[in-house]
Every structure is written in structure tokens, then in C-alpha cells.
Design a protein around this motif. Structure first.
Motif, PDB file in Angstrom:
ATOM      1  N   ASP A 403       0.827  -1.207   0.000  1.00 36.45           N
ATOM      2  CA  ASP A 403       0.000   0.000   0.000  1.00 36.45           C
ATOM      3  C   ASP A 403       0.861   1.257   0.000  1.00 36.45           C
ATOM      4  O   ASP A 403       0.581   2.220  -0.725  1.00 36.45           O
ATOM      5  CB  ASP A 403      -0.917  -0.023   1.218  1.00 36.45           C
ATOM      6  CG  ASP A 403      -1.885   1.141   1.246  1.00 36.45           C
ATOM      7  OD1 ASP A 403      -2.678   1.274   0.294  1.00 36.45           O
ATOM      8  OD2 ASP A 403      -1.855   1.929   2.213  1.00 36.45           O
ATOM      9  N   PHE A 406       2.454   1.832  -3.499  1.00 33.06           N
ATOM     10  CA  PHE A 406       1.474   2.325  -4.478  1.00 33.06           C
ATOM     11  C   PHE A 406       1.147   3.791  -4.228  1.00 33.06           C
ATOM     12  O   PHE A 406       1.093   4.595  -5.157  1.00 33.06           O
ATOM     13  CB  PHE A 406       0.194   1.484  -4.406  1.00 33.06           C
ATOM     14  CG  PHE A 406       0.183   0.304  -5.347  1.00 33.06           C
ATOM     15  CD1 PHE A 406       0.427   0.474  -6.696  1.00 33.06           C
ATOM     16  CD2 PHE A 406      -0.089  -0.970  -4.882  1.00 33.06           C
ATOM     17  CE1 PHE A 406       0.415  -0.608  -7.580  1.00 33.06           C
ATOM     18  CE2 PHE A 406      -0.115  -2.061  -5.745  1.00 33.06           C
ATOM     19  CZ  PHE A 406       0.148  -1.880  -7.094  1.00 33.06           C
ATOM     20  N   GLY A 435      -4.411  -0.805  -5.843  1.00 30.54           N
ATOM     21  CA  GLY A 435      -3.250  -0.022  -6.240  1.00 30.54           C
ATOM     22  C   GLY A 435      -3.119   0.100  -7.743  1.00 30.54           C
ATOM     23  O   GLY A 435      -2.864   1.186  -8.278  1.00 30.54           O
TER      24      GLY A 435
END
Length: 629
Positions: A403, A406, A435
């Protein structure tokens, strides 16, 4: 929590299984166990090499080898005992059994068990506990229990509590029901030790009604029984029942401790629970437990979830005498959840300066702060610490890394973090899908979705939301509609308003505005403002005035406190040069008293994330208005 409490209680009975808990710094050779000053020669054992060894020395040696996990020394001692087969007491055989169990040698333990000249309740308890600890052998534990009864060895409360320690597999649930039946037949259900184990077992299987039944069957409730029951309610999401149990506990004059309050504090998880949380905090202060680390940790988590900002949580943190890694992690996580990302990073750095080492929860809590600030280089530094700490094997840490990469714009690093994960869960796949969607890589997102399904991993509602969003941002309308039907027809997931709004947005972005409006009508979601907001946004993109006006009016009717529909409708009019209509919308917005919020973004300057002039303009006293609509 409940397991910890039961372990504490189990210490009360530990000596009934193993009487000697002496710790040797190093493995002890057999020759060193002999003594020339023997007070009772009758109790000595003669080995084949002529050495005389007292049984209690053997017991100490076995415990030392078990503590050191020394399998080779254990095997050497076992060889000597085999030669003395008929001369060894059952106590020594039980010590040998326990030694192999503690060394993690279950197969050797079973061989010793089967070769014992006789077995007692301690023998069976040792083996049953070993199988239950493995979590994959609950059926074998049950077989041993049945065999125990066949051999006329009477089980005791330790036997039953060991069996009840099985985890929440299907076999464990069946085992739990069978053991409860045997407990009732034996009349042991009134025993607080067995009863608490039953409560904990039902709680692990998410069977709160069974836990309540077991609680009510206990004849004399002690503090641990109350604590385990409260924890079971909290674990099963029944906060109100936990509070009723706590009230009943106080009415019956039972004193509480830090375990009690830690569980009760966990019932406060939303802003509406703040008042109750503050009352419990008052109980903590009156009981003089404010400086206790576990209670303080629970209070910090409560305030970070129930109160805007971290002022109260910070006050609790300062009062803890010995904050541990959990304390620091609670403060870091709370700061991140409240949008105080810079504060979270300051706390993290201070924690490191004080010499504390991160655990997997700390890493999973601090990474979102760097993600929100788009601090790629600093995020990579944390990643390096994760690799050195061996916490990279943790799934939640891996998910947070994906996460973070991204959100910092590095899809290549996110892919690498994903492919190098040893274990993945549904969140791992979902983060990848979301993402890719955010980066406009819709085809890659759908490939991940299909790969997830092919591996037998069941997508959840959030996975489908990420997939729909990816299709929406990348113009993959037909694929998105197929996924929406798949969610309903194949996986039986009932769409939420976010799913519907995503489909409307997907259709609207593709210019299929009439179809999007029909979708709202056909799905019966006309009272959902988020779907109309999605449609209004699409009308803004395509300059659709009539449908845009209807959508804006719907939103104003459903959620009059929002300024969004005024702004978007005004933009449509401005785009078409309809200045009079724009002026009227502006007048309605001014009359409503709503103000347009200023935008906010982050930019990286020489490796550091900076707010886009937000700090400077706020310091200068700037107040955003709607003049520039």
C-alpha cells in the motif's frame, strides 16, 4: 487475554504435573549426576557403567534438557532409561515424556508414551496437551482421551482444560461439544478452572451462547472466571453483554483488576462510546491503576478511536510508568488513524532513540503515515529495517508495504513486495487490485483478480469494490459489469452503497449517462446520495446539464449539509457559459452558509514530503471561500 488468564491460573496446578523446575545453564553430562554422598542408597539407580544416580538428579537433568531444547542430550538420557525399563518409576517416565514434548519431538514423545510399562493421568495429560498445542492434532488428542477412559485412567480438571485449549477448527468445535458433554456428566462443569476453559474454548469458536452457558454453570465464580467471560463477550463483538457482566460483577462485590478493566475498555470503539470510556477511565484512576501499562495501552487505543485528536491519549501515555512497545505502537497507530502523520513519525523516531525495537504491529502502523505523506525514500528506509528485523514475513507488514509503495507512486516496488511475500491473504490481493486501479492499470488489476480466484482465495466485498473502481478509472465497463454480477450471483455478496456508486461512476465516466440513471432506478437506490454524486460528477465531465441538475437537486434534498452539488453544478454552468445560472447557484450556496473546502495535496521536495503551501496559508490567516468557483 483469556488464554493468558488461564495460563496464570494453570500455574497454580503446574506442580501436579512436574515437580522440578530447576534450570541448568548448560547441558549436564550423565557422569556429573553421580554423587558420593548419598543419604538413601535404596533410592539410587545403578547404570550399566556402574554409576549410581539418584532419581531426583535425573528429574533435574530432564528438566534442564527440556529447557535447553537439547534433543541430543535427551536422547542420550533416554537410552540409559530404556536399559533400566523395569527399575524406573512412572514419575521418571513422565519426566521423559515431558522432556521430548518441550523439545518439540512429538513423535518421540509418542514412542515413549507407547513404551511406558504403565501410564497415569499425568502421562495422558502431557500427551494431550502436546497435541493440542500443535493445533493440527485435536482429533488425536480426542483419541487419547477416549483411550484414557478405556484404560480406566480417571481424567481430572487439567485433562479437560487441556482438551478445551484446542483452536477454532471444525474438529475443535466438535471436540468442544463432546468434552462439554463429558464435563457435565462428570459434574466438573461447576469447577471454576474447567468452566473458565469452557468459556475460552467457546469464545475461540465464536460461540458466545455456549460461553454464557458454561459461565452460568460455574458454582463459585472467581476473578479469573469473570475476566474470561468479559473477554469472551468483547472478542465475540457483544460489548453490551460485556458491560452487563461487569456491572453484575461489581454488584456482587467482586473486585476487579487490570485484566478486567483492559477488557472493558475495549468495548469503547466509536465516538459515541467516549462518555462510557471516560467513566471507565474514572474507575481506573480510583483503583490506582492509571500507571499500569496494559490498562494505559487500552485507554490510549480507546481515546484514539473515540476522540478527535490525540490529546487525551497523549495524557495517558505520559502517565504510564514503563511504556513498552505496545504503548508506543498504540500512540503511533492512533496518530496515523487521526491523520496526524507527522506526529506518528516523530513518535516513531523517539521510540527508536529510546532503544526500543519495532515489532510487526509497529511497522504496520507507521507505514501508512509515510504512505499518506508520499514519503517514498523514508518509506524505503523503514522497509530496510523490516528486512533486518525479520518482520517482513508478517502478512500485515507486507500488505502495508504494498500500500505504501502504491501511494508513493512506485508500482514496481509494490509488485516486488507482493511477489516476495511468502504468505498472502485476501487483503494482499485486494491492495494490489486497488493499487493498480489507482495507477490506471486496469488490465493488471483484473489479472490479479483472476489469479486470486484461480488460487481458490475468495474475494470479499472490499476486493470487489477495488476491482470495480479499477474498471471505472480505466474505462473497462463491460468487465466491471461482469464483476458486479459475479459478486452477487457467484459469491453471494450483497452490494453496499459503495458498490452501486462505483457502477454508476463507471457507466457515467464512459458516457453512458442514461444507463447510469436507469441503474439507480432499477436497483432501488434513489435515496442513496453517493450514487447521485457519482452521476453528477459524470455529468460534469460530459457537460450534461439536464441530468446534472436533477442529480444535484437530489443530493441537496438528501444531504443538504454538503456543498459538493453546488460546486459541481456551478462548474457545469460555467463550462457552458451559463453565467446567470451559475450566479443563482452561488447565491443558494451563500444562503446555505456552507463554505467550499480548500484542496490539499503533497509534493516531494529533495526527498521530503511537504504540504502544498497549506501550513503557510493557514499561518497567514487565509480562509477559503467560494469566490473562485
Amino acid at each position: 487475554m483469556a488464554t493468558l488468564l488461564l495460563n496464570l491460573r494453570h500455574g497454580r496446578y503446574a506442580n501436579t504435573i512436574h515437580h522440578h523446575h530447576h534450570h541448568f545453564e548448560n547441558s549436564i553430562p550423565i557422569s556429573s549426576l553421580t554423587t558420593s554422598n548419598v543419604m538413601n542408597p535404596i533410592q539410587r539407580i545403578r547404570f550399566s557403567d556402574g554409576c549410581l544416580i539418584e532419581p531426583h538428579h535425573l528429574s533435574r537433568a530432564m528438566q534442564a534438557f527440556a529447557d535447553a531444547r537439547d534433543r541430543r542430550a535427551a536422547g542420550s538420557l533416554h537410552t540409559h532409561l530404556i536399559k533400566l525399563h523395569s527399575h524406573c518409576s512412572i514419575s521418571l517416565w513422565n519426566k521423559m515424556l515431558n522432556m521430548y514434548c518441550q523439545c518439540g519431538h512429538i513423535r518421540c514423545s509418542r514412542q515413549v508414551f507407547e513404551g511406558m510399562p504403565q501410564r497415569d493421568v499425568i502421562s495422558f495429560n502431557t500427551m494431550i496437551s502436546a497435541y493440542v498445542r500443535q493445533e493440527q492434532n485435536t482429533v488425536e488428542a480426542l483419541h487419547l482421551y477416549s483411550r484414557m477412559r478405556e484404560e480406566n485412567v480417571k481424567p481430572n480438571h487439567i485433562t479437560l482444560s487441556a482438551l478445551l485449549g484446542a483452536r477454532g477448527s471444525v474438529e475443535a468445535r466438535d471436540l468442544l461439544e463432546q468434552i462439554h458433554t463429558h464435563v457435565v456428566k462428570r459434574g466438573s462443569n461447576s469447577n471454576e478452572f474447567v468452566g473458565s476453559s469452557l468459556i475460552d474454548g467457546y469464545s475461540k469458536c465464536m460461540r458466545l451462547e455456549g460461553a454464557i452457558r458454561a459461565f452460568d454453570e460455574i458454582k463459585e465464580l472467581d476473578l479469573i472466571s469473570w475476566n474470561v467471560m468479559i473477554d469472551a463477550c468483547v472478542r465475540n463483538g457483544s460489548e453490551e453483554h460485556a458491560l452487563r457482566i461487569f456491572d453484575r460483577m461489581r454488584q456482587e462485590g467482586v473486585g476487579f483488576d487490570c485484566f478486567t478493566l483492559t477488557s472493558v475498555i475495549k468495548t469503547c470503539t466509536e465516538p459515541r462510546d467516549l462518555g462510557r470510556g471516560m467513566q471507565i477511565h474514572g474507575c481506573v484512576l480510583k483503583a490506582g491503576l492509571a500507571s499500569e501499562t496494559p490498562v494505559g495501552n487500552a485507554l490510549m487505543t480507546m481515546y484514539s478511536k473515540c476522540e478527535e485528536g490525540m490529546k487525551s491519549a497523549a495524557g495517558v501515555f505520559r502517565r504510564i510508568q514503563a511504556p513498552n512497545i505496545i504503548s508506543w505502537t498504540a500512540m503511533i497507530a492512533g496518530s496515523t488513524q487521526n491523520g496526524l502523520n507527522k506526529k506518528a513519525i516523530r513518535l516513531y523516531r523517539e521510540m527508536l532513540r529510546q532503544g526500543l525495537k519495532e515489532n510487526e504491529f509497529t511497522f504496520a502502523s507507521i507505514l501508512p503515515a509515510y504512505a499518506s505523506l508520499a514519503s517514498l525514500e523514508q518509506g524505503k528506509q523503514v522497509h530496510a529495517r523490516i528486512v533486518r528485523s525479520k518482520c517482513g514475513l508478517d502478512v500485515s507488514v507486507g500488505n502495508a508495504l504494498i500500500d505504501m509503495y502504491f501511494k508513493c507512486g512506485s508500482s514496481a516496488d509494490a509488485e516486488l513486495a507482493f511477489t516476495t511475500m511468502e504468505n498472502r491473504d485476501v487483503v494482499s490481493w485486494t491492495v494490489m487490485i486497488a493499487g493498480y486501479g489507482q495507477h490506471g492499470m486496469g488490465s493488471e488489476a483484473l489479472e490479479i483478480f483472476e489469479a486470486m480466484r484461480s488460487k481458490g482465495i475468495k474475494p470479499d466485498g472490499i476486493t470487489f469494490l477495488g476491482s470495480l473502481s479499477a474498471c471505472s478509472h480505466c474505462g473497462l465497463v463491460d468487465e466491471g459489469l461482469r464483476i458486479f454480477r459475479l459478486m452477487i450471483d457467484v459469491y453471494g455478496i450483497k452490494p453496499k452503497k459503495e458498490h452501486y456508486a462505483c457502477v454508476v461512476d463507471m457507466l457515467g465516466r464512459a458516457g453512458r449517462l442514461k444507463e447510469a440513471e436507469r441503474f439507480i432506478e432499477d436497483m432501488g437506490i434513489g435515496s442513496d446520495a453517493s450514487s447521485w454524486e457519482a452521476l453528477l460528477g459524470a455529468c460534469t465531465i460530459h457537460g450534461e446539464i439536464e441530468l446534472g441538475e436533477r442529480s444535484a437537486e437530489k443530493i441537496m434534498e438528501l444531504e443538504p449539509e454538503k456543498n459538493g452539488p453546488y460546486v459541481l453544478l456551478s462548474n457545469i454552468y460555467a463550462e457552458k457559459g451559463m453565467w446567470e445560472e451559475k450566479r443563482k447557484v452561488r447565491g443558494r450556496l451563500d444562503a446555505s452558509g456552507l463554505r467550499k473546502e480548500a484542496g490539499h495535496s503533497w509534493v516531494a521536495v529533495q526527498g521530503h514530503s511537504c504540504g502544498s503551501l497549506d501550513d503557510e496559508v493557514e499561518t497567514a490567516g487565509y480562509i477559503p471561500t467560494t469566490q473562485s468557483m
